[in-house]
Enzyme design. Structure first.
Site, PDB file in Angstrom:
ATOM      1  N   HIS A 210       0.830  -1.211   0.000  1.00 46.80           N
ATOM      2  CA  HIS A 210       0.000   0.000   0.000  1.00 46.80           C
ATOM      3  C   HIS A 210       0.859   1.253   0.000  1.00 46.80           C
ATOM      4  CE1 HIS A 210      -3.248  -2.840   1.267  1.00 46.80           C
ATOM      5  NE2 HIS A 210      -3.897  -2.088   0.393  1.00 46.80           N
TER       6      HIS A 210
ATOM      7  N   HIS B  31       1.310   1.542  -5.730  1.00 45.58           N
ATOM      8  CA  HIS B  31      -0.077   1.054  -5.751  1.00 45.58           C
ATOM      9  C   HIS B  31      -0.999   2.208  -6.148  1.00 45.58           C
ATOM     10  CE1 HIS B  31      -3.892  -0.729  -4.658  1.00 45.58           C
ATOM     11  NE2 HIS B  31      -4.065   0.122  -3.665  1.00 45.58           N
TER      12      HIS B  31
ATOM     13  N   HIS C   2      -6.612   7.245  -2.618  1.00 44.53           N
ATOM     14  CA  HIS C   2      -7.494   6.374  -1.842  1.00 44.53           C
ATOM     15  C   HIS C   2      -6.825   5.623  -0.700  1.00 44.53           C
ATOM     16  CE1 HIS C   2      -5.770   3.011  -4.041  1.00 44.53           C
ATOM     17  NE2 HIS C   2      -6.391   2.209  -3.202  1.00 44.53           N
ATOM     18  N   ASP C   3      -5.486   5.520  -0.696  1.00 47.17           N
ATOM     19  CA  ASP C   3      -4.780   4.783   0.380  1.00 47.17           C
ATOM     20  C   ASP C   3      -3.711   5.636   1.062  1.00 47.17           C
ATOM     21  OD1 ASP C   3      -4.867   1.430  -1.089  1.00 47.17           O
ATOM     22  OD2 ASP C   3      -5.994   2.255   0.606  1.00 47.17           O
TER      23      ASP C   3
ATOM     24  N   ASP D  36      -8.876  -0.638  -7.653  1.00 48.07           N
ATOM     25  CA  ASP D  36      -8.069  -1.076  -6.508  1.00 48.07           C
ATOM     26  C   ASP D  36      -7.528  -2.489  -6.737  1.00 48.07           C
ATOM     27  OD1 ASP D  36      -8.729  -0.627  -2.923  1.00 48.07           O
ATOM     28  OD2 ASP D  36      -6.883  -0.623  -4.064  1.00 48.07           O
TER      29      ASP D  36
HETATM   30  C1  LIG Z   1     -10.283  -3.361  -2.340  1.00 45.57           C
HETATM   31  O1  LIG Z   1      -9.722  -3.205  -1.054  1.00 45.57           O
HETATM   32  C2  LIG Z   1      -8.592  -3.946  -0.767  1.00 45.57           C
HETATM   33  C3  LIG Z   1      -8.005  -3.684   0.464  1.00 45.57           C
HETATM   34  C4  LIG Z   1      -6.863  -4.383   0.819  1.00 45.57           C
HETATM   35  C5  LIG Z   1      -6.318  -5.318  -0.065  1.00 45.57           C
HETATM   36 CL1  LIG Z   1      -4.857  -6.156   0.365  1.00 45.57          CL
HETATM   37  C6  LIG Z   1      -6.923  -5.585  -1.290  1.00 45.57           C
HETATM   38  C7  LIG Z   1      -6.356  -6.547  -2.226  1.00 45.57           C
HETATM   39  N1  LIG Z   1      -5.817  -6.165  -3.377  1.00 45.57           N
HETATM   40  N2  LIG Z   1      -5.352  -7.238  -4.011  1.00 45.57           N
HETATM   41  C8  LIG Z   1      -5.613  -8.321  -3.228  1.00 45.57           C
HETATM   42  C9  LIG Z   1      -5.302  -9.669  -3.413  1.00 45.57           C
HETATM   43  C10 LIG Z   1      -4.589 -10.139  -4.644  1.00 45.57           C
HETATM   44  N3  LIG Z   1      -5.639 -10.567  -2.494  1.00 45.57           N
HETATM   45  C11 LIG Z   1      -6.302 -10.187  -1.369  1.00 45.57           C
HETATM   46  C12 LIG Z   1      -6.681 -11.155  -0.415  1.00 45.57           C
HETATM   47  C13 LIG Z   1      -7.387 -10.771   0.722  1.00 45.57           C
HETATM   48  C14 LIG Z   1      -7.725  -9.434   0.891  1.00 45.57           C
HETATM   49  C15 LIG Z   1      -8.497  -8.964   2.070  1.00 45.57           C
HETATM   50  O2  LIG Z   1      -8.544  -7.782   2.314  1.00 45.57           O
HETATM   51  N4  LIG Z   1      -9.180  -9.868   2.772  1.00 45.57           N
HETATM   52  C16 LIG Z   1     -10.042  -9.411   3.917  1.00 45.57           C
HETATM   53  C17 LIG Z   1      -9.291  -9.349   5.239  1.00 45.57           C
HETATM   54  C18 LIG Z   1      -8.026  -8.527   5.130  1.00 45.57           C
HETATM   55  C19 LIG Z   1     -10.220  -8.714   6.247  1.00 45.57           C
HETATM   56  C20 LIG Z   1      -7.339  -8.461  -0.027  1.00 45.57           C
HETATM   57  C21 LIG Z   1      -6.627  -8.833  -1.153  1.00 45.57           C
HETATM   58  N5  LIG Z   1      -6.242  -7.894  -2.111  1.00 45.57           N
HETATM   59  C22 LIG Z   1      -8.065  -4.885  -1.647  1.00 45.57           C
HETATM   60 MG   LIG Z   2      -7.520   0.842   0.907  1.00 48.39          MG
HETATM   61 ZN   LIG Z   3      -5.821   0.319  -2.479  1.00 49.83          ZN
END
Ligand SMILES: COc1ccc(Cl)c(-c2nnc3c(C)nc4ccc(C(=O)NCC(C)C)cc4n23)c1
Ligand SMILES: [Mg+2]
Ligand SMILES: [Zn+2]
Length: 344
Positions: A81, A85, A123-124, A235
């Protein structure tokens, strides 16, 4: 507090490679993470010029340049983040605006398009590489500020965005009418808060219904669902690129997740499996995330915008790659290697 803009910063904003040096920049297959960090501020300016924002909103270059440099400084050096990103999410907004012709076809007004692009970039801001639930558990300052309303990190990113706009010499929106300025900040609020994945899950079924019954530009809730969908797609846009890119991004995400797991263990807590470097199975978790979350979101997008089908295809390709890496992973686990070594 007033962070200073350095001479190098000023150079970064003016040093843009010309058009022909970066072919395919406006294609969905382009991977924005290949742009050199020092060239990114200049590319933001270029995208905003291409999108017509500079002319439409009479944006002064030095205010915009200062704003971009302050936003970049606002991001921390965490594995995922971080500024790259933010840049890649803003680049997807540029791709969506140009390839889906969101303004030309009436899905967005120019003001909504501007709010979308700026929300993606900001956004982050000031993300610490930890989740909303970690804020609660660790009783962070941000949790004490925002936990009663939820979306703790997203409310902080929004507040940092507003603060940056109000920093001396950064308000590139100062030529907007009072109404447009208030409307723009309102849109930025909705859009940044929409990036909380938990909020997405709450409206996912209504977004699906909207796509199935046909998008209606006249309905305010349809416009809200579309803006939210486009924020989540931006995102998650790393997942629509080639396997090499997707795998690299997964390593960054799990570097953050595992660091949080280590913190939680240090606090005497038991981290979720996906945050625990000893227990996580990255391929399994990624297959679940891509099949249960990612591909569904981009399928809704493709229902509204047919040329988004290639994004769904790219995610399908990455799912196939995760399945084959899972087979290797399972075999290596039998040999006693941990998930992390396999990915690396
Ligand atoms: C749209 O908002 C976000 C915020 C944060 C993140 Cl990291 C992402 C994000 N962007 N790419 C990914 C990938 C490839 N895998 C992920 C696997 C799990 C999680 C996740 O948040 N699971 C819920 C738990 C943490 C409560 C997020 C993932 N993710 C998107
Ligand atoms: Mg975010
Ligand atoms: Zn983001």
């Amino acid at each position: 507090y007033h962070m200073q803009v350095s001479q190098q910063d000023v150079l970064d904003v003016t040093m843009c490679p010309s058009e022909h040096e970066v072919p395919d920049f406006a294609k969905f297959t382009f991977t924005p993470r290949k742009i050199l960090p020092k060239e990114t501020p200049c590319f933001i300016m270029k995208m905003m010029k291409d999108l017509g924002f500079i002319d439409t909103f009479k944006i002064k270059s030095d205010n915009l340049a200062r704003f971009i440099l302050y936003v970049r400084k606002g991001y921390r050096d965490v594995p995922y983040h971080n500024w790259s990103h933010a840049f890649s999410v803003a680049h997807f907004a540029y791709l969506a605006l140009t390839n889906f012709q969101l303004v030309e076809k009436g899905y967005f007004t120019q003001l909504e398009a501007l709010a979308y692009f700026i929300s993606c970039l900001c956004h982050d801001i000031d993300h610490r590489g930890t989740t909303n639930s970690f804020q609660q558990q660790s009783n962070s300052v941000l949790a004490s500020l925002y936990s009663s309303e939820g979306s703790v990190m997203e409310r902080h990113h929004l507040s940092q965005t507003i603060c940056t706009l109000n920093t001396g010499g950064c308000n590139f929106l100062d030529a907007l009418s009072k109404d447009d300025y208030v409307k723009c900040l309102d849109l930025i609020k909705d859009m940044i808060l929409a990036t909380d994945l938990a909020s997405h899950y709450k409206i996912h079924s209504r977004q699906l219904a909207m796509a199935q019954e046909g998008y209606n530009k006249a309905l305010p809730e349809h416009r809200y669902y579309l803006a939210s969908l486009l924020m989540t797609c931006a995102d998650l846009s790393d997942q629509t690129k080639d396997w090499k890119e997707t795998k690299k991004v997964a390593q960054l995400i799990y570097a953050e997740f595992f660091a949080q797991g280590d913190l939680e263990k240090g606090m005497g807590r038991v981290p979720a499996n996906m945050m625990d470097r000893e227990k996580a199975s990255i391929p399994d978790h990624q297959l679940e995330f891509l099949t249960q979350c990612c591909i569904c979101i981009f399928r809704i997008l493709a229902t509204i915008f047919p040329n988004a089908k290639i994004l769904v295809e790219a995610i399908k390709q990455n799912i196939i790659c995760w399945e084959s890496s899972k087979r290797i992973f399972d075999r290596l686990c039998i040999e006693g290697k941990t998930s992390y070594e396999v990915l690396v």
